[in-house]
Motif scaffolding. Structure first.
Motif, mmCIF file in Angstrom:
data_model
loop_
_atom_site.group_PDB
_atom_site.id
_atom_site.type_symbol
_atom_site.label_atom_id
_atom_site.label_comp_id
_atom_site.label_asym_id
_atom_site.label_seq_id
_atom_site.Cartn_x
_atom_site.Cartn_y
_atom_site.Cartn_z
ATOM 1 N N ASP A 1 0.829 -1.207 0.000
ATOM 2 C CA ASP A 1 0.000 0.000 0.000
ATOM 3 C C ASP A 1 0.862 1.256 0.000
ATOM 4 O O ASP A 1 0.567 2.232 -0.698
ATOM 5 C CB ASP A 1 -0.932 0.006 1.210
ATOM 6 C CG ASP A 1 -2.023 -1.063 1.123
ATOM 7 O OD1 ASP A 1 -2.219 -1.603 0.028
ATOM 8 O OD2 ASP A 1 -2.659 -1.334 2.163
ATOM 9 N N ALA A 2 1.922 1.234 0.805
ATOM 10 C CA ALA A 2 2.818 2.391 0.883
ATOM 11 C C ALA A 2 3.526 2.619 -0.447
ATOM 12 O O ALA A 2 3.695 3.762 -0.892
ATOM 13 C CB ALA A 2 3.847 2.189 1.994
ATOM 14 N N LYS A 3 3.921 1.537 -1.110
ATOM 15 C CA LYS A 3 4.611 1.651 -2.404
ATOM 16 C C LYS A 3 3.695 2.254 -3.454
ATOM 17 O O LYS A 3 4.096 3.136 -4.231
ATOM 18 C CB LYS A 3 5.101 0.270 -2.841
ATOM 19 C CG LYS A 3 6.118 0.296 -3.962
ATOM 20 C CD LYS A 3 6.746 -1.075 -4.144
ATOM 21 C CE LYS A 3 7.875 -1.018 -5.162
ATOM 22 N NZ LYS A 3 8.535 -2.349 -5.323
ATOM 23 N N ALA A 4 2.445 1.801 -3.472
ATOM 24 C CA ALA A 4 1.483 2.348 -4.429
ATOM 25 C C ALA A 4 1.226 3.826 -4.158
ATOM 26 O O ALA A 4 1.105 4.631 -5.101
ATOM 27 C CB ALA A 4 0.169 1.568 -4.346
ATOM 28 N N ALA A 5 1.180 4.208 -2.876
ATOM 29 C CA ALA A 5 0.956 5.606 -2.511
ATOM 30 C C ALA A 5 2.136 6.474 -2.909
ATOM 31 O O ALA A 5 1.965 7.621 -3.363
ATOM 32 C CB ALA A 5 0.696 5.721 -1.015
ATOM 33 N N VAL A 6 3.359 5.958 -2.760
ATOM 34 C CA VAL A 6 4.555 6.717 -3.143
ATOM 35 C C VAL A 6 4.551 6.993 -4.646
ATOM 36 O O VAL A 6 4.857 8.102 -5.094
ATOM 37 C CB VAL A 6 5.833 5.957 -2.730
ATOM 38 C CG1 VAL A 6 7.068 6.594 -3.366
ATOM 39 C CG2 VAL A 6 5.981 5.957 -1.209
ATOM 40 N N VAL A 7 4.207 5.993 -5.429
ATOM 41 C CA VAL A 7 4.143 6.177 -6.889
ATOM 42 C C VAL A 7 3.083 7.211 -7.243
ATOM 43 O O VAL A 7 3.324 8.132 -8.037
ATOM 44 C CB VAL A 7 3.842 4.833 -7.590
ATOM 45 C CG1 VAL A 7 3.593 5.062 -9.081
ATOM 46 C CG2 VAL A 7 4.988 3.856 -7.397
ATOM 47 N N LYS A 8 1.909 7.069 -6.665
ATOM 48 C CA LYS A 8 0.791 7.961 -6.972
ATOM 49 C C LYS A 8 1.082 9.400 -6.530
ATOM 50 O O LYS A 8 0.867 10.355 -7.297
ATOM 51 C CB LYS A 8 -0.476 7.464 -6.284
ATOM 52 C CG LYS A 8 -1.702 8.347 -6.460
ATOM 53 C CD LYS A 8 -2.912 7.722 -5.785
ATOM 54 C CE LYS A 8 -4.143 8.634 -5.903
ATOM 55 N NZ LYS A 8 -3.972 9.876 -5.117
ATOM 56 N N ASP A 9 1.576 9.567 -5.307
ATOM 57 C CA ASP A 9 1.766 10.907 -4.746
ATOM 58 C C ASP A 9 2.909 11.668 -5.394
ATOM 59 O O ASP A 9 2.875 12.907 -5.468
ATOM 60 C CB ASP A 9 2.009 10.821 -3.237
ATOM 61 C CG ASP A 9 0.777 10.383 -2.467
ATOM 62 O OD1 ASP A 9 -0.320 10.437 -3.038
ATOM 63 O OD2 ASP A 9 0.920 9.980 -1.291
#
Length: 223
Positions: A127-135
C-alpha cells in the motif's frame, strides 16, 4: 532525662542538620549548576534539545524527532492525508497511540516487530509503495516502482526517525517543486545542501533531516 543526654541529643541533631544543609547545597544546588553550566558552555545545542530554527529564529522542532506533514483530518477519515507540498518522512507505525494523554494524539515509539513474511506487513509495504508512486508522479515525472528505497515504505525501529535517505528525498523533488511553484533544480540543490554524509567518511549512511529540509523549503518559498 539528664542534662548530658539532652546535650548529646542536641549535638547529634545539630550535626545531622549541618550535614543535611551541606549535602543539599552541594548535591542540590552547586552540582546541578556546575553540570548545567558545563553543558551550556560545551554542548549548548544538545543541552537545549537540538532545536531547529527557521529564518526568523523561531523554534520549529528538534532535529532528533521526526514530524509528520499532514492535512487536517477530514470527517470520516481514520488518518489524515499527507500534505504533498512538503517532503514526507518515513512511515511511522510504531506500537500504536497513547491511552493516557487524551489531549494530544501521540505515537508510542517502537518497532512493529513483524517478520518479513507477515501478511499485514506485506500489505502495509504494498500500500505504501502504491501511494509513493501515486503521490510523487507529476505531469513531467513518473516514479518507477523499482526506484523506491526501503525507507519510503517501512518505518524505523523507533517509528520516530527524523531522517530519510537521499534517494527518497530525491524521489520527492519533482512533486515538491510542482506543489510550491519552484524550479526543480532549486529543490534538488536544497536536498544536496541538507544531505549529511557518513560519519568520518565510513560510519552510518548518508541521510537527510526532513524537518531541517522542510524548514529550508519554507524559507525558500517565502523569497
Amino acid at each position: 532525662m539528664t542534662d548530658n543526654t539532652v546535650s548529646s541529643t542536641a549535638r547529634v541533631l545539630g550535626a545531622g542538620l549541618r550535614a543535611l544543609l551541606v549535602l543539599t547545597l552541594v548535591c542540590g544546588v552547586l552540582y546541578p549548576l556546575a553540570v548545567t553550566g558545563a553543558a551550556q558552555a560545551l554542548f549548548s545545542d544538545r543541552a537545549n534539545g537540538s532545536e531547529i530554527k527557521d529564518a526568523n529564529g523561531r523554534v520549529v522542532g528538534s532535529s532528533l524527532i521526526g514530524q509528520r506533514y499532514d492535512l487536517p483530518l477530514k470527517e470520516g477519515e481514520e488518518s489524515p492525508a499527507p500534505d504533498l507540498k512538503w517532503f514526507q518522512p518515513r512511515p511511522s507505525n510504531g506500537l500504536g497511540t497513547n491511552s493516557v494523554n487524551t489531549q494530544y494524539s501521540l505515537l508510542v515509539s517502537g518497532a512493529t516487530n513483524r517478520s518479513g513474511d507477515n501478511e499485514e506487513l506485506v500489505r502495509w509495504v504494498k500500500d505504501a509503495k502504491a501511494a509513493v508512486v501515486k503521490d510523487n508522479s507529476t505531469a513531467t515525472y513518473q516514479v518507477n516502482p523499482t526506484d523506491i528505497p526501503p525507507d519510503a515504505v517501512t518505518s524505523s525501529a523507533s517509528g520516530l526517525d527524523p531522517h530519510i535517505s537521499p534517494a527518497y528525498a530525491g524521489l520527492q523533488v519533482h512533486r515538491v517543486a510542482e506543489k510550491n511553484g519552484l524550479d526543480v533544480k532549486k529543490v534538488e540543490d536544497l536536498v544536496k545542501d541538507h544531505t549529511t554524509g557518513r560519519l568520518l567518511g565510513f560510519m552510518g549512511e548518508p541521510r537527510v533531516n526532513v524537518l531541517e529540509l522542510n524548514t529550508a523549503l519554507r524559507d525558500l518559498s517565502r523569497e
